[in-house]
Scaffold this motif. Sequence first.
Motif, mmCIF file in Angstrom:
data_model
loop_
_atom_site.group_PDB
_atom_site.id
_atom_site.type_symbol
_atom_site.label_atom_id
_atom_site.label_comp_id
_atom_site.label_asym_id
_atom_site.label_seq_id
_atom_site.Cartn_x
_atom_site.Cartn_y
_atom_site.Cartn_z
ATOM 1 N N ASP A 156 35.061 13.785 -12.261
ATOM 2 C CA ASP A 156 34.410 13.275 -11.052
ATOM 3 C C ASP A 156 35.385 13.143 -9.883
ATOM 4 N N GLY A 157 36.175 14.204 -9.673
ATOM 5 C CA GLY A 157 37.076 14.279 -8.525
ATOM 6 C C GLY A 157 38.432 13.625 -8.703
ATOM 7 N N ARG A 158 38.645 12.934 -9.807
ATOM 8 C CA ARG A 158 39.920 12.248 -10.038
ATOM 9 C C ARG A 158 40.784 13.056 -10.998
ATOM 10 N N GLU A 159 41.981 13.438 -10.545
ATOM 11 C CA GLU A 159 42.910 14.191 -11.383
ATOM 12 C C GLU A 159 43.834 13.255 -12.144
ATOM 13 N N THR A 160 44.070 13.579 -13.414
ATOM 14 C CA THR A 160 44.963 12.810 -14.267
ATOM 15 C C THR A 160 45.777 13.777 -15.112
ATOM 16 N N ILE A 161 47.050 13.536 -15.238
ATOM 17 C CA ILE A 161 47.891 14.331 -16.133
ATOM 18 C C ILE A 161 47.662 13.827 -17.551
ATOM 19 N N VAL A 162 47.376 14.745 -18.466
ATOM 20 C CA VAL A 162 47.170 14.406 -19.867
ATOM 21 C C VAL A 162 48.219 15.133 -20.708
ATOM 22 N N THR A 163 48.726 14.434 -21.715
ATOM 23 C CA THR A 163 49.755 14.985 -22.589
ATOM 24 C C THR A 163 49.369 14.745 -24.042
ATOM 25 N N ALA A 164 50.130 15.313 -24.952
ATOM 26 C CA ALA A 164 49.864 15.147 -26.378
ATOM 27 C C ALA A 164 49.711 13.666 -26.704
ATOM 28 N N GLY A 165 48.636 13.350 -27.409
ATOM 29 C CA GLY A 165 48.345 11.974 -27.781
ATOM 30 C C GLY A 165 47.348 11.291 -26.864
ATOM 31 N N THR A 166 46.979 11.932 -25.762
ATOM 32 C CA THR A 166 46.011 11.348 -24.837
ATOM 33 C C THR A 166 44.593 11.588 -25.355
ATOM 34 N N ALA A 167 43.790 10.519 -25.369
ATOM 35 C CA ALA A 167 42.370 10.618 -25.727
ATOM 36 C C ALA A 167 41.546 10.343 -24.482
ATOM 37 N N VAL A 168 40.480 11.128 -24.284
ATOM 38 C CA VAL A 168 39.655 11.011 -23.092
ATOM 39 C C VAL A 168 38.189 10.974 -23.497
ATOM 40 N N PHE A 169 37.439 10.003 -22.975
ATOM 41 C CA PHE A 169 35.986 9.990 -23.098
ATOM 42 C C PHE A 169 35.420 10.446 -21.769
ATOM 43 N N ILE A 170 34.594 11.481 -21.785
ATOM 44 C CA ILE A 170 33.975 12.028 -20.580
ATOM 45 C C ILE A 170 32.473 11.730 -20.663
ATOM 46 N N PRO A 171 31.948 10.906 -19.754
ATOM 47 C CA PRO A 171 30.518 10.563 -19.810
ATOM 48 C C PRO A 171 29.626 11.800 -19.630
ATOM 49 N N GLY A 172 28.432 11.740 -20.150
ATOM 50 C CA GLY A 172 27.468 12.817 -19.950
ATOM 51 C C GLY A 172 27.220 13.044 -18.469
ATOM 52 N N ASN A 173 27.100 14.295 -18.086
ATOM 53 C CA ASN A 173 26.850 14.748 -16.716
ATOM 54 C C ASN A 173 27.984 14.480 -15.735
ATOM 55 N N ALA A 174 29.128 13.982 -16.192
ATOM 56 C CA ALA A 174 30.293 13.849 -15.307
ATOM 57 C C ALA A 174 30.866 15.242 -15.054
ATOM 58 N N GLU A 175 31.209 15.518 -13.808
ATOM 59 C CA GLU A 175 31.845 16.802 -13.503
ATOM 60 C C GLU A 175 33.285 16.732 -13.986
ATOM 61 N N HIS A 176 33.688 17.716 -14.793
ATOM 62 C CA HIS A 176 35.044 17.698 -15.340
ATOM 63 C C HIS A 176 35.553 19.101 -15.617
ATOM 64 N N GLY A 177 36.860 19.195 -15.714
ATOM 65 C CA GLY A 177 37.537 20.437 -16.049
ATOM 66 C C GLY A 177 38.983 20.127 -16.373
ATOM 67 N N ILE A 178 39.669 21.091 -16.934
ATOM 68 C CA ILE A 178 41.079 20.909 -17.276
ATOM 69 C C ILE A 178 41.812 22.214 -17.021
ATOM 70 N N ARG A 179 43.036 22.084 -16.509
ATOM 71 C CA ARG A 179 43.834 23.291 -16.253
ATOM 72 C C ARG A 179 45.248 23.088 -16.760
ATOM 73 N N ASN A 180 45.946 24.199 -16.885
ATOM 74 C CA ASN A 180 47.311 24.204 -17.388
ATOM 75 C C ASN A 180 48.212 24.859 -16.356
ATOM 76 N N ASP A 181 48.972 24.038 -15.636
ATOM 77 C CA ASP A 181 49.940 24.548 -14.667
ATOM 78 C C ASP A 181 51.355 24.577 -15.245
#
Length: 132
Positions: A81-106
């Motif tokens: 939902d427009g908020r970027e967060t860096i995620v690393t090994a061991g990070t757990a994320v709950f993404i609510p239904g219908n939330a806009e989301h994506g992940i990239r690898n830079d």
Amino acid sequence: MSEHSQAVITTAEERPLEEWNDPSRGKISWHTLFSSDRTPTDSLTAGVAEIVPGGGGLQLHRHEQPEIYYILEGTGILTVDGRETIVTAGTAVFIPGNAEHGIRNDSDANVKLFYVFPTGSFEDVVYRFGED
């Protein structure tokens, strides 16, 4: 009487590699580990996805079901939902239904994540990309 799930033990290597590699959906590959259309399971769908280095990833999208990501290796940039967060090994994320989301690898290393949907089949998850 309906059939019940049974215990299933599997590995990613035993499951077909699937992938998207186009600008609208992104560049990501995955192995679906559990899905009622592929395994004698119900209620949950889960798998392991991998994003190669260099900006690949899963484009912003929505789907009705909530989703869980657990980062197994690497460093990615998750947007929910427009908020970027860096995620690393061991990070757990709950993404609510219908939330806009994506992940990239830079980064310079693969990002690998485990994902779970609270639905019996991966086919139940309808991805909506862009401004749906």
